[in-house]
Design a protein around this motif. Structure first.
Motif, PDB file in Angstrom:
ATOM      1  N   HIS A  83      -1.663  -6.454 -25.143  1.00  0.00           N
ATOM      2  CA  HIS A  83      -1.695  -7.071 -23.549  1.00  0.00           C
ATOM      3  C   HIS A  83      -2.840  -6.207 -22.914  1.00  0.00           C
ATOM      4  O   HIS A  83      -3.155  -4.948 -23.201  1.00  0.00           O
ATOM      5  N   SER A 197       0.936  -5.604 -28.642  1.00  0.00           N
ATOM      6  CA  SER A 197       2.184  -6.202 -28.253  1.00  0.00           C
ATOM      7  C   SER A 197       3.567  -5.650 -28.922  1.00  0.00           C
ATOM      8  O   SER A 197       4.579  -5.673 -28.153  1.00  0.00           O
ATOM      9  N   THR A 213       1.004  -6.537 -16.891  1.00  0.00           N
ATOM     10  CA  THR A 213       0.260  -7.160 -17.668  1.00  0.00           C
ATOM     11  C   THR A 213      -0.764  -8.169 -16.964  1.00  0.00           C
ATOM     12  O   THR A 213       0.068  -9.063 -16.092  1.00  0.00           O
ATOM     13  N   GLU A 216      -2.162 -11.564 -22.069  1.00  0.00           N
ATOM     14  CA  GLU A 216      -1.866 -11.335 -23.512  1.00  0.00           C
ATOM     15  C   GLU A 216      -3.157 -11.994 -24.386  1.00  0.00           C
ATOM     16  O   GLU A 216      -3.246 -13.080 -24.030  1.00  0.00           O
TER      17      GLU A 216
END
Length: 225
Positions: A83, A197, A213, A216
């Motif tokens: 992230h 993650s 976040t 990702e």
């Protein structure tokens, strides 16, 4: 909202930290001794031909945002997702670690030993030159540290966050992070960080602190063969 964050290492290495990087054309790496990280002008189409002359056989590098097959002369040694998180909270009301000391060359042996023990991410003997690093000490023994790695535009990374196992559970790393965040916000910068993650404990902590976040992405460890 933070367009540089999608390819922040590239923007750092061709911008404010160009003096800490080597490369040519559309590829850069932090110079030997710094964190072993590479960046590409187009991370989805990395130019390994431009990178290769600046990398030795057997060197290992972290590479984010690329998910294609390994080109000739390179091998993918590990793959995960992480992230990219950016600060969305309020400024800390006070210095949460007034007892922290700036980390300098005199602490390097302890810093490298702690990084090797706790694996906070790619770290090298010159990483502490990339920004401000602080430690909390028990006498002269380093208990925990945190610092700043890459920066581009107004974005400044919080990195190298780790605590020796003998001192975990005391909130030391969080205090150091809040100290760094307060300093960055006072300079008009936006704190950000990376977290793998599957490190759900750290991910939850950072969310509770005020990080959100941004995206990702895939992260790989690659090596030239």
């Amino acid at each position: 909202m933070h367009p540089l964050l999608d390819n922040v290492f590239w923007h750092a290495m061709v911008g404010p930290q160009a003096h800490c990087a080597v490369g040519s054309g559309s590829a850069r790496r932090y110079a030997p001794g710094f964190s072993p990280i590479v960046g590409f002008a187009d991370p989805e189409r990395p130019d390994f031909d431009a990178l290769a002359p600046h990398c030795g056989p057997g060197e290992h590098f972290y590479c984010a945002g690329w998910s294609g097959p390994a080109p000739a002369g390179w091998v993918i040694e590990a793959e995960a997702t992480m992230h990219k998180m950016v600060w969305a909270g309020e400024a800390p009301a006070q210095d949460e670690a007034p007892d922290a000391r700036p980390i300098g060359p005199e602490h390097l042996d302890q810093v490298l030993a702690l990084a090797d023990l706790t694996r906070p991410g790619p770290f090298g003997p010159r990483t502490i030159e990339l920004g401000g690093y602080f430690g909390l000490f028990d006498g002269e023994r380093l208990m925990a540290m945190a610092g700043e790695r890459s920066f581009a535009g107004a974005l400044r990374e919080v990195s190298g966050v780790c605590t020796h196992p003998d001192f975990q559970g005391r909130g030391l790393a969080k205090r150091l992070m809040l100290k760094l965040i307060a300093r960055q916000l006072a300079r008009g910068e936006t704190p950000f960080l990376h977290v793998v993650s599957d490190n759900t404990g750290a991910l939850g902590l950072y969310q509770r602190m005020g990080f959100r976040t941004h995206r990702e992405v895939v992260v790989r460890v690659i090596a030239r063969i």
